[in-house]
Design a protein around this motif. Structure first.
Motif, short mmCIF file in Angstrom:
data_model
loop_
_atom_site.label_atom_id
_atom_site.label_comp_id
_atom_site.label_asym_id
_atom_site.label_seq_id
_atom_site.Cartn_x
_atom_site.Cartn_y
_atom_site.Cartn_z
N UNK A 35 -3.84 -13.71 -1.15
CA UNK A 35 -3.95 -12.40 -1.78
C UNK A 35 -2.58 -11.88 -2.19
N UNK A 37 -0.96 -7.96 -2.49
CA UNK A 37 -1.15 -6.56 -2.13
C UNK A 37 0.13 -5.83 -2.52
N UNK A 39 2.51 -2.01 -2.67
CA UNK A 39 2.77 -0.73 -2.02
C UNK A 39 3.81 0.02 -2.83
N UNK A 44 0.65 4.10 0.24
CA UNK A 44 -0.14 3.18 1.03
C UNK A 44 -0.30 1.82 0.38
N UNK A 45 -1.18 1.02 0.95
CA UNK A 45 -1.40 -0.35 0.53
C UNK A 45 -2.54 -0.42 -0.48
N UNK A 47 -4.77 -3.43 -2.52
CA UNK A 47 -5.08 -4.83 -2.80
C UNK A 47 -5.05 -5.06 -4.31
N UNK A 95 3.44 -7.74 -1.89
CA UNK A 95 3.32 -8.68 -0.78
C UNK A 95 2.31 -9.77 -1.13
N UNK A 107 -6.23 -10.35 6.52
CA UNK A 107 -4.97 -10.95 6.10
C UNK A 107 -4.10 -11.14 7.35
N UNK A 108 -4.01 -12.36 7.83
CA UNK A 108 -3.37 -12.54 9.13
C UNK A 108 -1.86 -12.79 9.05
N UNK A 110 1.64 -11.99 6.42
CA UNK A 110 2.17 -11.33 5.24
C UNK A 110 3.62 -11.78 5.02
N UNK A 111 4.02 -11.83 3.74
CA UNK A 111 5.42 -12.02 3.43
C UNK A 111 6.18 -10.70 3.52
N UNK A 112 7.48 -10.77 3.28
CA UNK A 112 8.32 -9.58 3.32
C UNK A 112 8.24 -8.75 2.05
#
Lengths: 120, 113
Positions: A35, A37, A39, A44-45, A47, A95, A107-108, A110-112
């Motif tokens: 995915x 996502x 921000x 907020x986040x 998708x 992200x 989503x277990x 995440x990148x930076x």
């Protein structure tokens, strides 16, 4: 160790294009959906998009449908986000995130993130 | 689209006290066939990406302290921190992954009183 590293962000003028990349390591990339996502600053986040493990299925938020395209190269362990017709509302930290085979999964990892700024 | 609404928007709790964050979905995220709630909680600290805490509404992710717990079903969910620690200061988000588009709550900012 599972890692996702995004790149490709930058400053682009309204109406311009940008291609983001997310390189994965530490897991069997071809077995998992991915995915994007975003921000916006101080917000907020949201998708953005999903691509299935084999690249045959994609899904998008209405806000980017027709302008953004998600793809993947399992030989390179990389997922991409091609962003066209960018507007100021697209400015955000983007992200990539690891899901499961299907879209309906948490989503277990995440990148930076990589920052996209759309400004004239 | 399923709208996720969190309450409160911000919360200040004393160290060692309980913190409770609520999340309400505009339609049920309970998959009746599997009896699973497609609801996840994330923690986001300043300058960091989100971290998954709880998935399937109540399953704690590996490595997450057991002071974090999730509960609820259908449309109403709760994240509870049983004894607040200084490192728990963060913004917390719920998210439904029941159907597309995947949607997040607006976030709840948790601070120390």
């Amino acid at each position: 160790q599972v890692h996702l590293v995004e790149s490709g962000g930058g400053v682009v003028q309204p109406g311009g294009s940008l291609r983001l990349s997310c390189e994965a390591s530490g897991f069997r990339f071809s077995g998992f959906g991915m995915h994007w996502v975003r921000q916006a600053p101080g917000k907020g986040l949201e998708w953005v998009a999903f691509v299935s493990h084999d690249g045959t299925n994609e899904d998008y938020a209405d806000s980017v449908k027709g302008r953004f395209a998600i793809s993947r190269d399992n030989s390179e362990n990389t997922v991409y986000l091609q962003m066209n017709s960018l507007g100021t509302d697209d400015s955000a930290l983007y992200f990539c995130a690891k899901g499961e085979v299907v879209l309906s999964s948490p989503f277990d990892v995440w990148g930076q993130g990589t920052t996209v700024t759309v400004s004239s | 689209d399923i709208v996720m609404t969190q309450s409160p928007d911000s919360l200040a709790v004393s160290l060692g006290e309980r913190a409770t964050i609520n999340c309400k979905s505009s339609q049920s995220v309970l998959h009746t066939y599997t009896n699973k709630n497609f609801l996840v909680w994330y923690q986001q600290k300043p300058g960091q990406p989100p971290r998954m805490l709880i998935y399937w509404a109540s399953t704690r992710e590996s490595g997450v302290p057991d002071r974090f717990s999730g509960s609820g079903s259908g449309t109403d969910f709760t994240l509870t921190i049983s004894s607040l620690q200084a490192e728990d200061v963060a913004v917390y988000y719920c998210q439904q992954y029941y159907t597309s588009p995947i949607t997040f709550g607006q976030g709840t900012r948790l601070e120390i009183k």
